[in-house]
Enzyme design. Structure first.
Site, short mmCIF file in Angstrom:
data_model
loop_
_atom_site.label_atom_id
_atom_site.label_comp_id
_atom_site.label_asym_id
_atom_site.label_seq_id
_atom_site.Cartn_x
_atom_site.Cartn_y
_atom_site.Cartn_z
N GLN A 1 37.24 5.12 6.40
CA GLN A 1 36.19 5.98 6.91
C GLN A 1 36.11 5.79 8.41
O GLN A 1 36.24 4.67 8.92
CB GLN A 1 34.84 5.63 6.26
CG GLN A 1 34.79 5.95 4.77
CD GLN A 1 33.48 5.53 4.13
OE1 GLN A 1 33.13 4.37 4.15
NE2 GLN A 1 32.77 6.48 3.57
N ASP B 1 42.99 10.81 21.85
CA ASP B 1 42.41 9.64 21.19
C ASP B 1 43.52 8.70 20.73
O ASP B 1 43.59 8.28 19.57
CB ASP B 1 41.55 10.08 19.99
CG ASP B 1 40.61 8.97 19.52
OD1 ASP B 1 40.43 7.99 20.28
OD2 ASP B 1 40.07 9.08 18.41
#
Length: 737
Positions: free
Chosen positions: A418, A535
């Site tokens: 997650q 990123d």
């Protein structure tokens, strides 16, 4: 002896239990030892017992036909989580003044624990016995006293005169039993010089003053009940990874951690085997436990998990004793017909209404899926994927139902990870292929835009070091992305997380850095539309079983139009990897990825996190710490100890120099990713050439390797090479597969 006491009862019990339930083990495994059935999860060889608990491996003494776990003899194994063993008696014998013989037992059970179905018993006059148990790191003691004014006369009573007993709590894995005497009545003690203390299963020992007080040493062992369970998880925690087979249920152990398995009602067999329990045919079985109770003229009809008693035409079943009784003709037969007709009509109306409701519900679900599809950008996505260009033609659009089946209803045990952009599940498609399914966070509309952006970006990429996008599902409230499954975790896991113990050599780290740099160079320079990842970090770099790098997570990426070199965007990225120039100006260009890659390269060299608040002030930010070490010529202090050796110091110093150049404060002072990739690739090529040179000692071997041409340095021309040897390496970065 007058009676055999516990051993005889144990033998009868073991034989009766063996006849009741047929032993079931793994194929080609030993099923019996003497009169004891050996049933999975226990076994006598490594492949025959449950691999998670080594003490489930039993030993059968072929000479005596006795079964053992360690040095304890096993007399029965129960599916319900009980193991019965024989345990020796502790005793102390005295003459008038001194101890003549004394034996006590200190027992450790490892994976088993003591059951509360046992009784701690002491036999003798004017004696006391103590049992010390250990549960975890805590110790407990219990015991009892047996006093005699004269030799006891009553049989069967263990009430404190000649014999005493006390209950035992469950859960202990170690226990020590000792006995001793009171010097209360020498005449009584002299006639009964021995005192006994032992554990025994409740109901398996009846006290008799004679011969027990004198001859109990002839009965050397008593049955003791131990508890066992599978693993140390509850059924909920184990989920579908529990070993419980078909037609069985998982039950949390009530006496210890872990779980046990139990056949469903109406089924019998071994619930710990994959094939599980089989239906009991109550109509034909000879077992009095499972046989049907149909009586009279009623006939037994076997069903899966149960049975029915059936009566012939003209008879009704009497539910009191399951016999048949003749039907009585109703007094108002016509009213019965009216009632049946009314009931059938009512049921027909209910069925029609139910069908109409189902159709309406199906239509609403279809419209809702269409709404979600358009809301999630499905129309635009189809148009972009079907348009001209070098898009990834293999991208599929999956259905909502297919995604539910693949993730078993988004089961928690299927979660792989997650993060800020959603949850990733492990999925299994109908063709048995394993995939990773990424689901955006519910209620976060910004995440929906990022997911669609990730599909559009990845549709422009076809590179072996970029995780492959297989498709997406847009019929749900939040979109889902389907990727190839990479099974060896992230680079972050290998450097800092759960897999950090697996050693990454310098060769591995250099190759991984070359693959990442080559991929970013491809995105910046060779893709059909230049792409900035935005990123880049170790958590977004996956490793397959061969430790090949796969760049992932393009939710924050941006396509750069051909007529622009930079974009003005809202600042987005991860602290520690974020380009300070981009952070201050909001101007995004390819040099932002270069900075982030430089941080990743520093992590590969040092094994330290990009930003760690637990570190001292001077080393919290890896970039500053690394740059200071380079400037002060103490690079060896920050390089991970298992990486540097005498043969690779030059390559590591060169890689460190590249990392510092990539993380310069001003973007214009940083090299381009194509130049970084060329320099790192040259390190690997130079290493190969050096090894070949050492092996063959032939200068001709080094002239041409893998299409790399070594040219003399010509100033600062934009192609960067080795400053230390004044050469520059020119490579052509592969433009995809």
């Amino acid at each position: 002896m007058k009676k055999v006491h516990g051993l005889f009862l144990v033998a009868i019990f073991s034989l009766a239990y063996t006849q009741l339930i047929k032993g079931q083990s793994m194929p080609n495994c030993q099923t019996k030892c003497g009169n004891v059935s050996i049933e999975y999860p226990f076994g006598t060889s490594p492949r025959c017992y449950y691999p998670g608990q080594s003490t489930f491996q039993l030993t059968c003494n072929e000479t005596t036909n006795k079964l053992y776990t360690g040095n304890l003899q096993v007399i029965n194994i129960s599916h319900s989580g009980e193991l019965r063993i024989l345990k020796a008696t502790s005793f102390t014998c005295y003459n008038s003044t001194d101890v003549t013989e004394s034996i006590s037992y200190n027992t450790t059970l490892v994976d088993f624990t003591l059951s509360n179905k046992n009784s701690f018993t002491a036999v003798g006059c004017n004696t006391y016995a103590v049992m010390t148990t250990a549960v975890g790191d805590r110790s407990y003691s219990t015991g009892c006293l047996s006093l005699c004014d004269s030799t006891p006369k009553e049989n069967g009573l263990c009430s404190g005169e000649g014999c005493c007993h006390t209950s035992v709590s469950n859960g202990s894995q170690r226990f020590l039993i000792e006995s001793s005497r009171f010097d209360r009545d020498a005449s009584v003690n002299n006639s009964n010089p021995c005192f006994y203390a032992f554990l025994v299963e409740e109901g398996m020992f009846n006290f008799s003053p004679s011969p027990d007080l004198l001859n109990l040493r002839n009965v050397t062992e008593f049955p003791v009940v131990l508890d066992w369970s599978i693993g140390n998880q509850t059924c909920k925690e184990a989920g579908n990874t529990s070993i419980c087979g078909q037609n069985s249920v998982c039950l949390d152990s009530t006496t210890r951690t872990g779980y046990n398995c139990k056949c469903n009602d109406g089924y019998d067999g071994n619930p710990y085997l994959a094939e599980g329990c089989l239906d009991i045919d109550e109509c034909t079985t000879s077992s009095t436990i499972y046989r049907h109770n149909c009586s009279g003229s009623s006939a037994c009809v076997n069903m899966m998990g149960h049975f029915l008693c059936s009566c012939p035409s003209g008879f009704d079943l009497n539910t009191t004793d399951n016999s048949c009784m003749r039907k009585h003709k109703p007094e108002y037969y016509g009213w019965t017909q009216i009632f049946l007709a009314t009931t059938v009509g009512f049921l027909a109306i209910v069925l029609v209404v139910s069908c109409v409701q189902q159709k309406i519900k199906h239509r609403k679900n279809t419209e809702l899926r269409k709404h979600f599809f358009e809301q999630n950008g499905g129309g635009m996505l189809r148009q972009r994927l079907s348009g001209a260009g070098t898009s990834n033609v293999d991208v599929q659009i999956f259905t909502e139902e297919g995604m539910k089946e693949a993730t078993n209803g988004y089961e928690e045990s299927r979660i792989l990870g997650q993060g800020g952009q959603g949850t990733v599940y492990k999925g299994i498609l109908p063709d048995k292929s394993v995939v990773a399914i990424k689901k955006a966070r519910l209620g976060d509309s910004s995440q929906v835009g990022q997911f669609i952006n990730e599909v559009l970006v990845l549709s422009q990429i076809n590179h072996r070091n970029v995780v492959k996008l297989l498709g997406c599902c847009l019929e749900t409230e939040v979109p889902l992305l389907v990727y190839e499954f990479i099974n060896s975790g992230t680079l972050f896991d290998h450097l800092h997380g759960s897999m950090s113990n697996s050693s990454l050599t310098w060769e591995h780290r250099l190759r991984i850095s070359v693959e990442i740099a080559g991929t970013l160079a491809y995105l910046h320079s060779s893709a059909s539309i230049p792409i900035i990842h935005r990123d880049v970090k170790t958590a977004n770099i996956l490793l397959d079983e061969n430790l090949t790098a796969k760049v992932a997570d393009f939710g924050a990426s941006r396509l750069i139009p051909m007529d622009k070199e930079q974009l003005t965007t809202m600042v987005q990225g991860t602290l520690g990897y974020l380009d300070p120039e981009y952070y201050n100006t909001g101007l995004l260009n390819e040099k932002s990825d270069v900075y982030s890659f430089g941080v990743v390269l520093m992590e590969l060299l040092t094994g330290q996190k990009a930003l760690c608040f637990e570190q001292p002030q001077q080393s919290k930010h890896l970039v500053n710490y690394f740059a200071c070490a380079m400037k002060e010529d103490r690079l060896h202090e920050v390089i991970e100890s298992q990486v540097m050796n005498e043969s690779n110091q030059r390559e590591i110093h060169e890689a460190a120099r590249i990392a510092v150049e990539c993380t310069r404060l001003m973007g214009e002072e940083r090299p381009r990713m194509k130049e970084v990739a060329a320099q790192l690739e040259a390190l690997g090529v130079a290493k190969t050439k050096h090894e070949l040179s050492d092996q063959y000692n032939e200068p001709e071997v080094n002239k041409h390797l893998v299409g790399v041409e070594i040219l003399p340095a010509q100033g600062d021309t934009g192609t960067t090479g080795y400053d230390s040897i004044k050469n520059v390496t020119r490579l052509h970065i592969e433009a995809g597969r």
